[in-house]
Design a protein around this motif. Structure first.
Motif, PDB file in Angstrom:
ATOM      1  N   GLY A 141       0.816  -1.210   0.000  1.00  0.00           N
ATOM      2  CA  GLY A 141       0.000   0.000   0.000  1.00  0.00           C
ATOM      3  C   GLY A 141       0.849   1.258   0.000  1.00  0.00           C
ATOM      4  N   ARG A 142       2.139   1.148   0.047  1.00  0.00           N
ATOM      5  CA  ARG A 142       3.040   2.295   0.049  1.00  0.00           C
ATOM      6  C   ARG A 142       3.634   2.550  -1.333  1.00  0.00           C
ATOM      7  N   PHE A 143       3.445   1.607  -2.235  1.00  0.00           N
ATOM      8  CA  PHE A 143       3.943   1.721  -3.597  1.00  0.00           C
ATOM      9  C   PHE A 143       2.793   1.426  -4.551  1.00  0.00           C
ATOM     10  N   ALA A 144       3.097   1.279  -5.815  1.00  0.00           N
ATOM     11  CA  ALA A 144       2.058   0.919  -6.784  1.00  0.00           C
ATOM     12  C   ALA A 144       1.481  -0.451  -6.427  1.00  0.00           C
ATOM     13  N   ASP A 145       0.228  -0.685  -6.833  1.00  0.00           N
ATOM     14  CA  ASP A 145      -0.442  -1.924  -6.438  1.00  0.00           C
ATOM     15  C   ASP A 145      -0.319  -3.052  -7.467  1.00  0.00           C
ATOM     16  N   SER A 146       0.556  -2.886  -8.450  1.00  0.00           N
ATOM     17  CA  SER A 146       0.815  -3.959  -9.412  1.00  0.00           C
ATOM     18  C   SER A 146       2.326  -4.143  -9.524  1.00  0.00           C
ATOM     19  N   LEU A 147       2.725  -5.299  -9.992  1.00  0.00           N
ATOM     20  CA  LEU A 147       4.161  -5.579 -10.114  1.00  0.00           C
ATOM     21  C   LEU A 147       4.809  -4.670 -11.155  1.00  0.00           C
ATOM     22  N   CYS A 148       4.137  -4.488 -12.286  1.00  0.00           N
ATOM     23  CA  CYS A 148       4.689  -3.589 -13.303  1.00  0.00           C
ATOM     24  C   CYS A 148       4.734  -2.151 -12.784  1.00  0.00           C
ATOM     25  N   GLY A 149       3.715  -1.768 -12.026  1.00  0.00           N
ATOM     26  CA  GLY A 149       3.705  -0.420 -11.455  1.00  0.00           C
ATOM     27  C   GLY A 149       4.886  -0.219 -10.512  1.00  0.00           C
ATOM     28  N   VAL A 150       5.214  -1.230  -9.701  1.00  0.00           N
ATOM     29  CA  VAL A 150       6.348  -1.137  -8.787  1.00  0.00           C
ATOM     30  C   VAL A 150       7.663  -1.056  -9.566  1.00  0.00           C
ATOM     31  N   VAL A 151       7.796  -1.900 -10.586  1.00  0.00           N
ATOM     32  CA  VAL A 151       9.046  -1.954 -11.348  1.00  0.00           C
ATOM     33  C   VAL A 151       9.297  -0.640 -12.091  1.00  0.00           C
ATOM     34  N   TYR A 152       8.230  -0.068 -12.682  1.00  0.00           N
ATOM     35  CA  TYR A 152       8.408   1.126 -13.501  1.00  0.00           C
ATOM     36  C   TYR A 152       8.205   2.421 -12.725  1.00  0.00           C
ATOM     37  N   GLN A 153       8.038   2.319 -11.425  1.00  0.00           N
ATOM     38  CA  GLN A 153       7.900   3.532 -10.635  1.00  0.00           C
ATOM     39  C   GLN A 153       9.192   4.352 -10.767  1.00  0.00           C
ATOM     40  N   PRO A 154       9.082   5.652 -11.018  1.00  0.00           N
ATOM     41  CA  PRO A 154      10.282   6.471 -11.288  1.00  0.00           C
ATOM     42  C   PRO A 154      11.309   6.410 -10.168  1.00  0.00           C
ATOM     43  N   SER A 155      12.558   6.360 -10.580  1.00  0.00           N
ATOM     44  CA  SER A 155      13.713   6.444  -9.682  1.00  0.00           C
ATOM     45  C   SER A 155      13.810   5.278  -8.688  1.00  0.00           C
ATOM     46  N   GLN A 156      13.310   4.134  -9.062  1.00  0.00           N
ATOM     47  CA  GLN A 156      13.377   2.978  -8.172  1.00  0.00           C
ATOM     48  C   GLN A 156      14.386   1.935  -8.640  1.00  0.00           C
ATOM     49  N   PHE A 157      14.402   1.616  -9.921  1.00  0.00           N
ATOM     50  CA  PHE A 157      15.298   0.582 -10.436  1.00  0.00           C
ATOM     51  C   PHE A 157      16.112   1.158 -11.593  1.00  0.00           C
ATOM     52  N   PHE A 159      17.804  -0.148 -13.947  1.00  0.00           N
ATOM     53  CA  PHE A 159      17.788  -0.758 -15.286  1.00  0.00           C
ATOM     54  C   PHE A 159      16.641  -0.249 -16.154  1.00  0.00           C
ATOM     55  N   VAL A 160      15.660   0.399 -15.540  1.00  0.00           N
ATOM     56  CA  VAL A 160      14.501   0.889 -16.294  1.00  0.00           C
ATOM     57  C   VAL A 160      14.924   2.083 -17.143  1.00  0.00           C
ATOM     58  N   ARG A 161      14.514   2.007 -18.412  1.00  0.00           N
ATOM     59  CA  ARG A 161      14.793   3.100 -19.345  1.00  0.00           C
ATOM     60  C   ARG A 161      13.455   3.666 -19.828  1.00  0.00           C
ATOM     61  N   GLY A 162      13.105   4.849 -19.325  1.00  0.00           N
ATOM     62  CA  GLY A 162      11.807   5.420 -19.653  1.00  0.00           C
ATOM     63  C   GLY A 162      10.729   4.574 -18.994  1.00  0.00           C
ATOM     64  N   HIS A 163       9.954   3.909 -19.818  1.00  0.00           N
ATOM     65  CA  HIS A 163       8.926   3.007 -19.292  1.00  0.00           C
ATOM     66  C   HIS A 163       9.101   1.623 -19.920  1.00  0.00           C
ATOM     67  N   GLY A 164      10.338   1.196 -20.013  1.00  0.00           N
ATOM     68  CA  GLY A 164      10.594  -0.108 -20.602  1.00  0.00           C
ATOM     69  C   GLY A 164      11.895  -0.710 -20.081  1.00  0.00           C
ATOM     70  N   MET A 165      12.180  -1.912 -20.543  1.00  0.00           N
ATOM     71  CA  MET A 165      13.394  -2.634 -20.151  1.00  0.00           C
ATOM     72  C   MET A 165      14.315  -2.789 -21.344  1.00  0.00           C
ATOM     73  N   PRO A 166      15.585  -2.971 -21.084  1.00  0.00           N
ATOM     74  CA  PRO A 166      16.499  -3.312 -22.182  1.00  0.00           C
ATOM     75  C   PRO A 166      16.145  -4.695 -22.742  1.00  0.00           C
ATOM     76  N   PRO A 167      16.672  -5.044 -23.892  1.00  0.00           N
ATOM     77  CA  PRO A 167      16.409  -6.374 -24.461  1.00  0.00           C
ATOM     78  C   PRO A 167      16.880  -7.493 -23.523  1.00  0.00           C
ATOM     79  N   ILE A 168      16.151  -8.609 -23.530  1.00  0.00           N
ATOM     80  CA  ILE A 168      16.463  -9.773 -22.680  1.00  0.00           C
ATOM     81  C   ILE A 168      16.881 -10.941 -23.564  1.00  0.00           C
ATOM     82  N   ARG A 169      17.940 -11.609 -23.204  1.00  0.00           N
ATOM     83  CA  ARG A 169      18.333 -12.824 -23.928  1.00  0.00           C
ATOM     84  C   ARG A 169      17.493 -13.983 -23.411  1.00  0.00           C
ATOM     85  N   MET A 170      16.374 -14.173 -24.045  1.00  0.00           N
ATOM     86  CA  MET A 170      15.403 -15.140 -23.523  1.00  0.00           C
ATOM     87  C   MET A 170      15.825 -16.595 -23.719  1.00  0.00           C
TER      88      MET A 170
END
Length: 224
Positions: A141-157, A159-170
């Protein structure tokens, strides 16, 4: 015939009779002895009473204890230097049970992506701790209520570039582990040493947060 001649004849007759009787008795005795002596060995064995054979004595050597390790146990399964090593080994078995990485999207891809970029190359326990922080934030309840919301919350992680991730070697093993760890964390099927943590940072920095420290795992320090 004179008296003397008659007496001599009578005595001679008596002696003859006695000798005849004696010879007859000796003949009977001789036949008996000969009969006994002429018994064959087979007759003797047949007529001899049977005697039960004495059982043979068997001596057993003292038993020896033989200890053999289980065929299915590996050295890693049998020997652990620390409690953390044993836990990581069991977590590895859980990760391996997930097999190849599944196709994920939405919140699961955001969670697996955060694990991949924040803790790729670290221990599975360290990766699980990162995943638990993101899930704990979404529930707090102190952050976004979804996993994507938490990951893309500004200034938290970082590796986040804008509102996306770098390419992943799947196709990489690192991505396979990240997806498995994300699923294990979502299912809450393994406890983390950083259970309840909401924050973490790299050991190389000292932000001076003044928060309750929970654990130091690999290159990160986790706080509540």
């Amino acid at each position: 015939m004179s008296f003397r001649l008659r007496a001599a004849i009578i005595v001679a007759f008596a002696l003859s009779a006695t000798a005849a009787v004696t010879a007859s008795d000796m003949s009977i005795a001789g036949e008996s002895i000969h009969s006994v002596a002429s018994l064959s060995s087979d007759d003797a064995l047949t007529t001899a009473p049977a005697v039960a054979p004495k059982p043979a004595t068997i001596t057993f050597a003292a038993p020896r204890e033989i200890v053999q390790p289980l065929a299915s146990a590996s050295k890693a399964d049998l020997t652990y230097s620390t409690e953390s090593d044993m836990q990581a080994s069991s977590l590895a078995a859980l990760v391996d049970a997930h097999g190849d990485a599944e196709a994920v999207d939405g919140d699961m891809k955001c969670l697996a992506g955060a694990v991949y970029f924040e803790s790729k190359g670290e221990s599975l326990e360290g990766q699980l701790a990162v995943a638990r922080v993101i899930i704990n934030r979404a529930k707090s309840g102190r952050f976004a209520d979804s996993l994507c919301g938490v990951v893309y919350q500004p200034s938290q992680f970082s590796f986040v570039r804008g509102h996306g991730m770098p390419p992943i070697r799947m196709e990489s093993n690192a991505w396979r582990e990240a997806v498995a760890i994300a699923q294990i964390a979502m299912d809450d099927s393994w406890n983390s040493r950083a259970e309840g943590a909401l924050f973490f940072h790299a050991r190389r920095v000292s932000p001076g947060w003044g928060k309750a420290k929970l654990a130091m795992i690999d290159n990160h320090i986790f706080y509540r």
